[in-house]
Design a protein around this motif. Structure first.
Motif, mmCIF file in Angstrom:
data_model
loop_
_atom_site.group_PDB
_atom_site.id
_atom_site.type_symbol
_atom_site.label_atom_id
_atom_site.label_comp_id
_atom_site.label_asym_id
_atom_site.label_seq_id
_atom_site.Cartn_x
_atom_site.Cartn_y
_atom_site.Cartn_z
ATOM 1 N N ARG A 139 -49.093 -47.442 13.581
ATOM 2 C CA ARG A 139 -50.014 -47.870 12.546
ATOM 3 C C ARG A 139 -49.625 -49.260 12.081
ATOM 4 N N ARG A 195 -49.900 -49.097 0.528
ATOM 5 C CA ARG A 195 -51.084 -48.717 1.307
ATOM 6 C C ARG A 195 -50.749 -47.631 2.316
ATOM 7 N N GLN A 196 -49.615 -47.761 2.988
ATOM 8 C CA GLN A 196 -49.214 -46.770 3.976
ATOM 9 C C GLN A 196 -49.010 -45.402 3.331
ATOM 10 N N GLN A 197 -48.343 -45.380 2.194
ATOM 11 C CA GLN A 197 -48.067 -44.106 1.535
ATOM 12 C C GLN A 197 -49.350 -43.453 1.043
ATOM 13 N N GLN A 198 -50.285 -44.259 0.529
ATOM 14 C CA GLN A 198 -51.551 -43.717 0.054
ATOM 15 C C GLN A 198 -52.385 -43.157 1.199
ATOM 16 N N ARG A 199 -52.353 -43.845 2.321
ATOM 17 C CA ARG A 199 -53.213 -43.454 3.436
ATOM 18 C C ARG A 199 -52.608 -42.369 4.305
ATOM 19 N N TYR A 200 -51.296 -42.487 4.583
ATOM 20 C CA TYR A 200 -50.672 -41.599 5.555
ATOM 21 C C TYR A 200 -49.650 -40.643 4.956
ATOM 22 N N GLY A 204 -45.629 -43.879 6.950
ATOM 23 C CA GLY A 204 -46.800 -44.455 7.601
ATOM 24 C C GLY A 204 -46.606 -44.841 9.047
#
Length: 209
Positions: A139, A195-200, A204
């Motif tokens: 990612r 962003r990575q933590q929120q999405r994945y 991430g």
């Protein structure tokens, strides 16, 4: 297999890591060494572990910057025909015979790559990360080149020859960010981490790694 198992076991607790690359030949009195140390210290204060190749030069500077702030300082050393010992600022050090195992760990436990000027090894690590992002094997995470003047000719070639001749996609150069400012490096990495933590969730990184 034993190197993979040992590496995974040693780094299992690293969830917020940044891999920093650069020349082993940069002396301690060079401005780029100072910049790498400042950048690693900024990342350390932000709660990131610093991962390097464990050797001298920029690697030492980054491990030293992490040590300055009490952040976890990791060195993944490689056995070479000429001796490269772990620098004195590594808290968690591992030695590897195989480049591919070491490179896997650089990616597996990182949320960003920060790259200072270096030679073939640094460029290899840079293009490895770009290839993994371009092909969706990991990612997207930041790949930050530090020292815009030192990278200008390479970036002109990427944006010019490679894009113009259709060898990469028109948007592929956007995978690369460039700055001179340690604070901007930290800002980019922290924003990407959120962003990575929120999405994945987690750190991430892709399941393949």
């Amino acid at each position: 297999m034993s190197e993979l198992e040992r590496g995974f076991a040693a780094l299992a607790g690293v969830e917020r890591g940044v891999s920093i690359f650069g020349s082993a030949r940069t002396p301690a009195d060079h401005p780029t060494y100072v910049l790498a140390r400042e950048t690693a210290a900024c990342l350390g204060r932000a709660g990131f572990a610093v991962i390097t190749g464990g050797g001298p030069g920029i690697m030492e500077a980054a491990n030293r910057g992490a040590r300055d702030t009490g952040a976890l300082s990791i060195g993944l050393n490689i056995d070479l025909p000429y001796e490269q010992r772990l620098n004195d600022y590594v808290d968690l050090g591992l030695n590897f015979r195989y480049f591919f195992v070491r490179k896997l760990l650089f990616v597996r436990y990182a949320q960003a790559f920060v790259i200072f000027p270096g030679g073939f090894g640094t460029l290899d690590e840079m293009f490895e990360a770009l290839t993994l992002m371009q092909t969706g094997r990991i990612r997207h995470f930041p790949l930050i080149l530090v020292g815009s003047g030192r990278w200008a000719a390479l970036l002109d070639w990427i944006r010019g020859d490679l894009v113009t001749n259709g060898l990469i996609g028109a948007l592929d150069p956007d995978l690369i960010q460039v700055t001179e400012d340690p604070r901007e490096v930290c800002s980019i990495v922290e924003a990407a981490c959120r962003r990575q933590q929120q999405r994945y969730g987690g750190n991430g990184i892709a399941d393949e790694l």
